[in-house]
Design an enzyme around this catalytic site. Sequence first.
Site, PDB file in Angstrom:
ATOM      1  N   PRO A 145       0.819  -1.219   0.000  1.00 13.61           N
ATOM      2  CA  PRO A 145       0.000   0.000   0.000  1.00 13.61           C
ATOM      3  C   PRO A 145       0.845   1.258   0.000  1.00 13.61           C
ATOM      4  O   PRO A 145       1.672   1.429   0.876  1.00 13.61           O
ATOM      5  CB  PRO A 145      -0.788  -0.126   1.303  1.00 13.61           C
ATOM      6  CG  PRO A 145       0.096  -0.939   2.194  1.00 13.61           C
ATOM      7  CD  PRO A 145       0.830  -1.897   1.302  1.00 13.61           C
ATOM      8  N   ASP A 175      -2.098   2.902   2.634  1.00 12.91           N
ATOM      9  CA  ASP A 175      -1.508   2.984   3.955  1.00 12.91           C
ATOM     10  C   ASP A 175      -1.843   4.370   4.482  1.00 12.91           C
ATOM     11  O   ASP A 175      -1.344   5.366   3.970  1.00 12.91           O
ATOM     12  CB  ASP A 175       0.008   2.805   3.807  1.00 12.91           C
ATOM     13  CG  ASP A 175       0.678   2.490   5.129  1.00 12.91           C
ATOM     14  OD1 ASP A 175      -0.039   2.360   6.144  1.00 12.91           O
ATOM     15  OD2 ASP A 175       1.915   2.380   5.142  1.00 12.91           O
ATOM     16  N   TRP A 183       4.227   1.033  10.568  1.00 11.49           N
ATOM     17  CA  TRP A 183       4.799  -0.074   9.786  1.00 11.49           C
ATOM     18  C   TRP A 183       4.132  -1.401  10.129  1.00 11.49           C
ATOM     19  O   TRP A 183       4.159  -2.337   9.354  1.00 11.49           O
ATOM     20  CB  TRP A 183       6.305  -0.171   9.994  1.00 11.49           C
ATOM     21  CG  TRP A 183       7.006   0.972   9.340  1.00 11.49           C
ATOM     22  CD1 TRP A 183       7.377   2.140   9.931  1.00 11.49           C
ATOM     23  CD2 TRP A 183       7.365   1.081   7.961  1.00 11.49           C
ATOM     24  NE1 TRP A 183       7.949   2.961   9.006  1.00 11.49           N
ATOM     25  CE2 TRP A 183       7.965   2.351   7.792  1.00 11.49           C
ATOM     26  CE3 TRP A 183       7.251   0.233   6.858  1.00 11.49           C
ATOM     27  CZ2 TRP A 183       8.448   2.790   6.565  1.00 11.49           C
ATOM     28  CZ3 TRP A 183       7.735   0.665   5.635  1.00 11.49           C
ATOM     29  CH2 TRP A 183       8.318   1.937   5.499  1.00 11.49           C
ATOM     30  N   GLN A 201      12.076  -1.088   0.624  1.00 16.58           N
ATOM     31  CA  GLN A 201      11.160  -1.914   1.412  1.00 16.58           C
ATOM     32  C   GLN A 201      11.839  -3.139   2.027  1.00 16.58           C
ATOM     33  O   GLN A 201      11.207  -3.914   2.723  1.00 16.58           O
ATOM     34  CB  GLN A 201       9.944  -2.333   0.593  1.00 16.58           C
ATOM     35  CG  GLN A 201       9.119  -1.161   0.106  1.00 16.58           C
ATOM     36  CD  GLN A 201       8.630  -0.269   1.246  1.00 16.58           C
ATOM     37  OE1 GLN A 201       8.451  -0.718   2.365  1.00 16.58           O
ATOM     38  NE2 GLN A 201       8.447   1.008   0.954  1.00 16.58           N
ATOM     39  N   TRP A 248       8.503  -2.947   4.142  1.00 16.62           N
ATOM     40  CA  TRP A 248       7.376  -3.868   4.004  1.00 16.62           C
ATOM     41  C   TRP A 248       7.774  -5.332   3.896  1.00 16.62           C
ATOM     42  O   TRP A 248       7.072  -6.211   4.370  1.00 16.62           O
ATOM     43  CB  TRP A 248       6.556  -3.450   2.786  1.00 16.62           C
ATOM     44  CG  TRP A 248       5.167  -3.995   2.775  1.00 16.62           C
ATOM     45  CD1 TRP A 248       4.244  -3.928   3.769  1.00 16.62           C
ATOM     46  CD2 TRP A 248       4.538  -4.684   1.692  1.00 16.62           C
ATOM     47  NE1 TRP A 248       3.080  -4.519   3.378  1.00 16.62           N
ATOM     48  CE2 TRP A 248       3.227  -4.990   2.106  1.00 16.62           C
ATOM     49  CE3 TRP A 248       4.951  -5.050   0.407  1.00 16.62           C
ATOM     50  CZ2 TRP A 248       2.325  -5.663   1.279  1.00 16.62           C
ATOM     51  CZ3 TRP A 248       4.061  -5.708  -0.415  1.00 16.62           C
ATOM     52  CH2 TRP A 248       2.761  -6.017   0.021  1.00 16.62           C
ATOM     53  N   LYS A 305      18.822  11.716  -6.037  1.00 19.21           N
ATOM     54  CA  LYS A 305      17.430  11.540  -5.640  1.00 19.21           C
ATOM     55  C   LYS A 305      16.629  12.746  -6.117  1.00 19.21           C
ATOM     56  O   LYS A 305      17.137  13.860  -6.157  1.00 19.21           O
ATOM     57  CB  LYS A 305      17.347  11.476  -4.113  1.00 19.21           C
ATOM     58  CG  LYS A 305      17.420  10.070  -3.596  1.00 19.21           C
ATOM     59  CD  LYS A 305      17.217  10.038  -2.088  1.00 19.21           C
ATOM     60  CE  LYS A 305      17.546   8.659  -1.568  1.00 19.21           C
ATOM     61  NZ  LYS A 305      17.739   8.611  -0.125  1.00 19.21           N
ATOM     62  N   LYS A 329      12.355  18.122  -3.726  1.00 17.36           N
ATOM     63  CA  LYS A 329      11.878  19.482  -3.956  1.00 17.36           C
ATOM     64  C   LYS A 329      13.012  20.484  -3.810  1.00 17.36           C
ATOM     65  O   LYS A 329      13.092  21.443  -4.556  1.00 17.36           O
ATOM     66  CB  LYS A 329      10.760  19.804  -2.959  1.00 17.36           C
ATOM     67  CG  LYS A 329       9.418  19.330  -3.463  1.00 17.36           C
ATOM     68  CD  LYS A 329       8.307  19.667  -2.485  1.00 17.36           C
ATOM     69  CE  LYS A 329       7.063  18.849  -2.789  1.00 17.36           C
ATOM     70  NZ  LYS A 329       6.249  18.625  -1.613  1.00 17.36           N
TER      71      LYS A 329
END
Length: 1007
Positions: free
Chosen positions: A42, A81, A510, A544, A548, A581, A584
Amino acid sequence: MLPPVYSPKEIENDVFRLWRDNRIYEKLKERKGKKFYFVDGPPYTTGRIHLGTAWNKVIKDTILRSLRMRGFSPTDTPGWDMHGLPIEVKVEQELGFKSKRDIESFGVEKFVQKCMDYALRNKDMMTEQFKALAVWMDWEKPYMTIKAEYMNSAWFAIKKAHEKGLLERKKMVVNWCPRCETALAEAEVEYADREDPSIYVKFRLKNGGFVLVWTTTPWTIPANIAVAVNPNLKYAKVRAFRNGSPEVLILAESLLDVLAKGYETWEVLETFLGKELEGIEYEHPLAEEIPYQANIRHRIVLADFVSAENTGCVHVATAHGVEDFELGLKYDLEVFNPVDDRGIFTEQAGKYAGLNVREANEVIIEDLLKKDLLIAEEKIFHRYGHCWRCKTPIIFRATEQWFIRITELKEKMLEEIEKVQWIPEWAGSARFRDWISNAKDWCISRQRYWGIPLPIWICEKCGKMKVVGSITEVEWKDDLDLHRPRIDAVKFNCDCGGVMGRVKDVFDVWFDSGVASWGSIGYPLKSEKFDLWPADFITEGHDQTRGWFYSQLGASLICFDKAPYKAVLMHGFTLDEQGRKMSKSLGNVVEPEEVISQIGIDCFRLYVLSSAVWEDLKFSWEEARNVLRNINILWNTIRFAHTYMSIDRFKAGKEVDLSLEDRWILSRLERFNKEAVSAMERYQLHRVVKAFFEFIIEDFSRWYIPLIRSRVWEEAESKRKLSAYETMFRVLDKSLRIIAPFAPVLAEWLYQNFVKSFRDTKESIFMEEYPKADEDLINEELEDKMKIAKAIVEAGNSARSKARIKLRWPLREMIVETKIKGLEVILDVILKQSNVKEVKFVENFQKELIIKPDFKKIGPILKGKAKEFAEFVSKLKEVPEEMEFEGVKLGKDCLIVEERIPEGYEFAEFSGGRVYINTQLDENLLREAYAREVVRRIQQMRKEMNLNVEEFIVSYVEIDPKLLEGWIEYVKNETRSRELKFANAEGYVKEWEIEDLKIRIGIRRWI
RNA sequence: GGGUCCGUGGCUCAGCCUGGUUAGAGCGUUCGCCUGAUAAGCGAAAGGUCCGGGGUUCAAACCCCCGCGGACCCA
């Protein structure tokens, strides 16, 4: 006619309308296929998807679509999530809140409602964004972590943990965010560079002298309990001089150089192992400022974790470091924590009470200086943990928290991941294994509001604990929301007569997603789908590994003692073009919407799916646009096929006689199909995309279509033409089905607008079966031969280019010098593509060898006889390996050999030999050349006039008719000229230059 | 300090799992060509110590080991 140019927007509109109006997805969903349990990781409801999330869903969608075409009915429930700090922080910002107090005074109920609204609103926005990527999932029925039914799945897990003795409450040092006023898990800590003080402090020993310690957190000194040294490291007692006065200090022997920071000279008095220092008592440096410290007996203790860095003596504050805390347990040291939830010193901190720990740093340094305990004060730039949401530097704090004893599950976890299929293999065997090996107990409690409430009740009177494993135990009904503060009102009666109240904490977010593999199917509240468990497949990014992949494994071992997934595909990150990466602050963020609007959904999908999934993807506009060019070639080939097939009202599926090139392209097609299927089974998506474009561009567009062009132009019911149509149709029909999961919109559109015109089709390409390769059609020998034909044609072109003769000009002969046998089958192909009248295959083409002596070499050897040798050499017809001249043995390196090819020939090499072309043009060839030049120009003009392909014209050519003698019919035919007049140009007139000849050509519509 | 991944023409990458033609694409540069699928396309040229070193092998970009550089994760 297909539109001349591929324009993604219109196609997308058409296809989305078709899918919606005909309820294609819904119909597919009704089909009963083989079961396949996919679980969607999610995404967190932040409001906007980024490139990485888009890539993630595109991978999932491609796999789901391919599964459906392969006869499966995969679960495709999207997940969301929706709890946790990130949303709380956002809502706090919106409301202008600074601390938890603001929330409490605003009202927890209202605050939680705001969080829920925020999450739901974002979920809806993101759903639209995913739909815009042509992702087919069950958007109407997602699973959401905020639903009571889902929360129940987490409660179920915690109850299991409790039953197995894996749930415990203990005092532990945890990562603590002083702004959010809560504990954080390892996964919630972000590391970034920051500047901190780096100070060297001396602690006065009770029996005289000092021990020298180093720290970057002066604010932890008020909580100092002990000093740790390594028992096996060598330490030294030194006498050091500052401003001439001596001081006795203890520090690691190998690190004496640090003394230079505060002393002019020093001498070693004695050395000993660290273990000899155990138990020596010292005075707390700030004992006067902090009265509480007077109660504590400070001493030196031993710890293996102390390394030979800085001073080799570590200041221990049991409340502010994980290792410190554990050391404290071992030595039974007091845990003195004078810092509150907001990171502010309590009354216990004496003088420092009321100060924020960061502010206190300065004050403490000042005090140490005044007491002459500070040796040196410097700055250090180092990695430091920050709260993942609000970016506040974390502090370590000893608090009471709830833990899952992961350390007890480690062995089993390592065992279980071996049974899982990892793609790539190292994602599991190396990366994940490493993470698990280092795993610590999992702190699952958060002192916050927006989360799944911990289902733990404790009796206020006797302290008895009750863990609730199901929401049915709290008299849950459909409409009841179980979030705080409502759940806090639920009380139980204790056996002792007291009342049990809920622990106020909520779950680490989590943990929410960790239970997804059963939470997403409603288990245990609903159990009808549970036979699907565990998941056949999941895929997420490499971040993850500690997220996850891990939380799911932990939660699943608690509940079911086995891994919750059978296969895991780990993909990379999206980075900017330079490999940074996207953020902003760097201003290098590329929005998925922008990409889609510029290059279209399919182009975006094919671009991201064309690089190896497990590697990071450096997003490049240029590379993405390149894919557009490839799509364009596909588009053009289909337009070509479509144009002629439509004119002839072609229907696919009839028996045809396949010619050589037909059998060849079908062989290539099946080979591509075979590759695609095998790559797909191994989740190597990029190989499918690569193979697709290579086949379409290299084999189909560049080679096959030029070969059959003339067949397509044949009039009426030509068998050769029909077999070309049939072949092209089979190629495109199958290729589109193979690529459909990757480029669903484009494939669907072409299915509806191309495939559908020539055979009976289904409602959607996604109702077709994924093609299986027909390996009987793969003909290796034919493919090899064609490869040679290509090489020969290329060499011929290269020879032409050397001789400066255009391909449009026919040549009399081409001689292929090669030892390869059986090339006669490709004779026609070579004739056609090289524009030559005759091709001969020979083993040896006549050429003259010019053999000269290499005077530089023979001079020194033969001296005066060199001239005679030259005479001898001039009579040689071949190059001998070795020769004897006047009793001297000479190798062939003494000769310079040149080849002279016959006059009027040019050549070029290819892998199997050489290709010679006869560059002599005779009258007839010249006339043909002129004819072709004229045709070419008239065609150009027809196009400029926008004439229909089938329209007839009258042409006027101002040229000496003799130059076209014998080729007039040809010109008329090719240009669809009813009349060809050698007269003053009329109609649309243009002036041209053919070589040195200037001519005027005019054309007009024939009426 | 530990772990993982990556390193291939100027740039972006494929090939490595499963060793075997002359290491491939695309972009860029130069020069050509072709075209009634071409708002396109195609070819040629220049450009490669496949990061370095060692090993295994008849044979290494590919497998193994040791370095170097970069990224990520952990301590």
